[in-house]
Design a protein around this motif. Structure first.
Motif, short mmCIF file in Angstrom:
data_model
loop_
_atom_site.label_atom_id
_atom_site.label_comp_id
_atom_site.label_asym_id
_atom_site.label_seq_id
_atom_site.Cartn_x
_atom_site.Cartn_y
_atom_site.Cartn_z
N ASN A 2 0.82 -1.21 0.00
CA ASN A 2 0.00 0.00 0.00
C ASN A 2 0.86 1.26 0.00
O ASN A 2 0.50 2.25 -0.62
N HIS A 21 -7.99 6.90 -1.88
CA HIS A 21 -8.85 5.79 -1.45
C HIS A 21 -9.62 5.22 -2.64
O HIS A 21 -9.66 4.00 -2.83
N GLN A 22 -10.19 6.08 -3.46
CA GLN A 22 -10.94 5.63 -4.64
C GLN A 22 -10.05 4.88 -5.62
O GLN A 22 -10.41 3.82 -6.11
N LEU A 24 -7.06 3.44 -5.12
CA LEU A 24 -6.54 2.20 -4.56
C LEU A 24 -7.61 1.11 -4.59
O LEU A 24 -7.35 -0.02 -5.00
N ASN A 25 -8.82 1.43 -4.17
CA ASN A 25 -9.88 0.43 -4.18
C ASN A 25 -10.22 0.00 -5.60
O ASN A 25 -10.54 -1.16 -5.84
N ILE A 28 -7.35 -2.55 -6.59
CA ILE A 28 -7.26 -3.86 -5.95
C ILE A 28 -8.46 -4.74 -6.22
O ILE A 28 -8.44 -5.91 -5.91
N PRO A 30 -12.90 -5.61 -6.86
CA PRO A 30 -14.18 -5.50 -6.16
C PRO A 30 -14.30 -6.33 -4.89
O PRO A 30 -15.15 -6.05 -4.05
N ARG A 32 -11.76 -6.93 -2.67
CA ARG A 32 -10.82 -6.48 -1.63
C ARG A 32 -10.91 -4.97 -1.57
O ARG A 32 -10.76 -4.31 -2.58
N LYS A 33 -11.14 -4.46 -0.42
CA LYS A 33 -11.22 -3.00 -0.25
C LYS A 33 -10.27 -2.58 0.86
O LYS A 33 -10.08 -3.30 1.84
N ILE A 34 -9.69 -1.41 0.70
CA ILE A 34 -8.87 -0.85 1.78
C ILE A 34 -9.76 0.12 2.55
O ILE A 34 -10.46 0.93 1.96
N SER A 35 -9.74 -0.01 3.84
CA SER A 35 -10.60 0.83 4.68
C SER A 35 -9.89 2.15 5.00
O SER A 35 -8.67 2.27 4.87
N TRP A 36 -10.69 3.10 5.45
CA TRP A 36 -10.11 4.37 5.91
C TRP A 36 -9.21 4.10 7.11
O TRP A 36 -8.22 4.80 7.30
#
Length: 188
Positions: A2, A21-22, A24-25, A28, A30, A32-36
């Motif tokens: 990351n 954030h947008q 990166l998500n 990676i 649909p 897997r998402k990175i959280s805040w």
């Protein structure tokens, strides 16, 4: 991984956290998402280490007239980005995603380093291919596994092997393309 992604994005343009954030998500995928809760501590760590800096965005305002905070990469951050691109990727479940993040940044690195990264990916794929071949051989000979179960285990392993061989063919085509265009040093 990351950290490399964020630094790579900031190598091109300053950005605010929401846009990072947008992107990166989107990169990676649909499932897997990175959280805040992951991204902002990463950003704060990069700030604390002097790899990025905050700059106000004069053109954009949030609700109630509050200025968004933009992040810009520092010279030290650019050096860290280069070191991360040069480091071999450890063989982990995230290897392919890490490789794709490096591939996305190929326009920011030397032709020689591109060639090296492609060869490292080829070596990783060959490691995985050997593993799948060994698993197929083992399951095929293991008489303790019931026939019905064995059949579906082998279907899955052979499918994975086929996907790995397609990926190997793809990376070999990229390597050959780089070689034909003089875009790299040959490596045996």
């Amino acid at each position: 991984m990351n950290e490399l992604f964020v630094l790579g994005e900031l190598m091109i343009n300053p950005m605010h956290g929401y846009l990072l954030h947008q992107i990166l998500n989107g990169a990676i995928g649909p499932t897997r998402k990175i959280s805040w809760g992951v991204l902002y501590p990463l950003i704060h760590g990069l700030l604390a280490d002097g790899l990025i800096e905050q700059v106000p965005d004069e053109g954009a305002r949030q609700g109630r007239g509050k200025k968004k905070i933009m992040y810009n990469i520092t010279e030290e951050g650019k050096m860290r980005f280069s070191r991360l691109m040069e480091e071999p990727i450890p063989y982990t479940p995230d290897y392919e995603l890490h490789f794709y993040i490096k591939l996305k940044n190929f326009d920011l690195i030397s032709r020689e380093l591109r060639f090296l990264i492609l060869h490292q990916y080829k070596d990783y794929l060959r490691y995985e291919i050997r593993h799948e071949e060994e698993r197929i051989e083992y399951v095929d000979k293991d008489e303790r596994i019931p026939d019905g179960e064995q059949q579906y285990i082998l279907i899955f392993f052979r499918h994975r092997l086929e996907k790995l061989r397609i990926d190997e063919e793809w990376v070999l085509q990229l390597i050959n393309s780089h070689r034909a265009n003089g875009e790299g040093l040959e490596r045996e």
